[in-house]
Scaffold this motif. Structure first.
Motif, PDB file in Angstrom:
ATOM      1  N   GLY A   9       0.809  -1.221   0.000  1.00 61.07           N
ATOM      2  CA  GLY A   9       0.000   0.000   0.000  1.00 61.07           C
ATOM      3  C   GLY A   9       0.835   1.261   0.000  1.00 61.07           C
ATOM      4  N   ILE A  10       2.068   1.151  -0.487  1.00 64.09           N
ATOM      5  CA  ILE A  10       2.992   2.282  -0.500  1.00 64.09           C
ATOM      6  C   ILE A  10       3.176   2.768  -1.925  1.00 64.09           C
ATOM      7  CG2 ILE A  10       5.375   3.007  -0.068  1.00 64.09           C
ATOM      8  CD1 ILE A  10       5.375   1.014   2.284  1.00 64.09           C
ATOM      9  N   ARG A  11       2.896   4.045  -2.135  1.00 63.63           N
ATOM     10  CA  ARG A  11       3.023   4.667  -3.450  1.00 63.63           C
ATOM     11  C   ARG A  11       4.435   5.252  -3.608  1.00 63.63           C
ATOM     12  NH1 ARG A  11       2.304   9.880  -5.347  1.00 63.63           N
ATOM     13  NH2 ARG A  11       1.538  10.631  -3.348  1.00 63.63           N
ATOM     14  N   VAL A  12       4.994   5.066  -4.784  1.00 60.88           N
ATOM     15  CA  VAL A  12       6.309   5.643  -5.087  1.00 60.88           C
ATOM     16  C   VAL A  12       6.082   6.915  -5.898  1.00 60.88           C
ATOM     17  CG1 VAL A  12       8.498   5.301  -6.279  1.00 60.88           C
ATOM     18  CG2 VAL A  12       7.421   3.369  -5.087  1.00 60.88           C
ATOM     19  N   PRO A  13       6.497   8.062  -5.359  1.00 60.05           N
ATOM     20  CA  PRO A  13       6.335   9.295  -6.118  1.00 60.05           C
ATOM     21  C   PRO A  13       7.293   9.326  -7.320  1.00 60.05           C
ATOM     22  CG  PRO A  13       7.389   9.727  -3.990  1.00 60.05           C
ATOM     23  CD  PRO A  13       7.074   8.275  -4.045  1.00 60.05           C
TER      24      PRO A  13
END
Length: 173
Positions: A166-170
């Motif tokens: 659930g971790i977005r990479v900018p």
């Protein structure tokens, strides 16, 4: 900290990155531990850009994407994989090859900490590879193209593992 992350970004993008990093810090800090273990909530440790943290892994993915952008800007692209030339390259390839098994194990055991650990190990293996294998400066075009394929595969796998957590990479940090 905001002074280090995204200082050169426009305000709207900087706020978006700050939100993504904060969420990653909390999610990874929680999910990196086995669900039955106790841990100490340590905001300073969770938000560090060094060590086993969500922001560290986001930063690693952003750095990898930056390498691919620089390669594309120089007209370089990936090519067919060739046999690893160094121990660090071989270690990265082997680590990536274990990901499907790890994901299945994490599912079977209901233990996302396996995914978190694997993401951290891949980031470390990539950093060792990149330290020893100067992808953009490689003079052998076939080796360079193979390495660019490995870099792209590493980014895809790392991004997918973080997505599973659930971790977005900018795009930038």
């Amino acid at each position: 900290s905001e002074a280090r992350i995204g200082a050169d970004l426009p305000e709207v993008e900087r706020q978006d990155v700050a939100t993504a990093v904060a969420a990653a810090a909390l999610k990874f800090g929680d999910l990196a531990n086995h669900r039955t273990s106790n841990y100490v909530f340590d905001l300073d440790r969770f938000t560090s850009l060094e060590g086993k943290t969500g922001p560290y892994l986001q930063y690693a993915a952003v750095r990898i994407a930056s390498i691919l952008r620089k390669a594309a800007d120089a007209g370089l692209g990936g090519g067919p994989p060739i046999a690893p030339a160094t121990d660090v390259e071989r270690a990265l390839v082997l680590r990536l090859a274990t990901v499907p098994e790890i994901v299945l194990r994490a599912w079977d055991l209901r233990a996302p900490n396996h995914i978190a650990e694997t993401a951290y190990e891949i980031a470390g293996a990539f950093n060792r590879f990149y330290e020893h294998c100067h992808v953009l400066g490689e003079e052998d075009p076939a080796r360079q193209a193979s390495w660019l394929t490995l870099v792209a595969a590493t980014l895809a796998v790392l991004t997918r593992l973080l997505d599973l957590l659930g971790i977005r990479v900018p795009d930038r940090m």
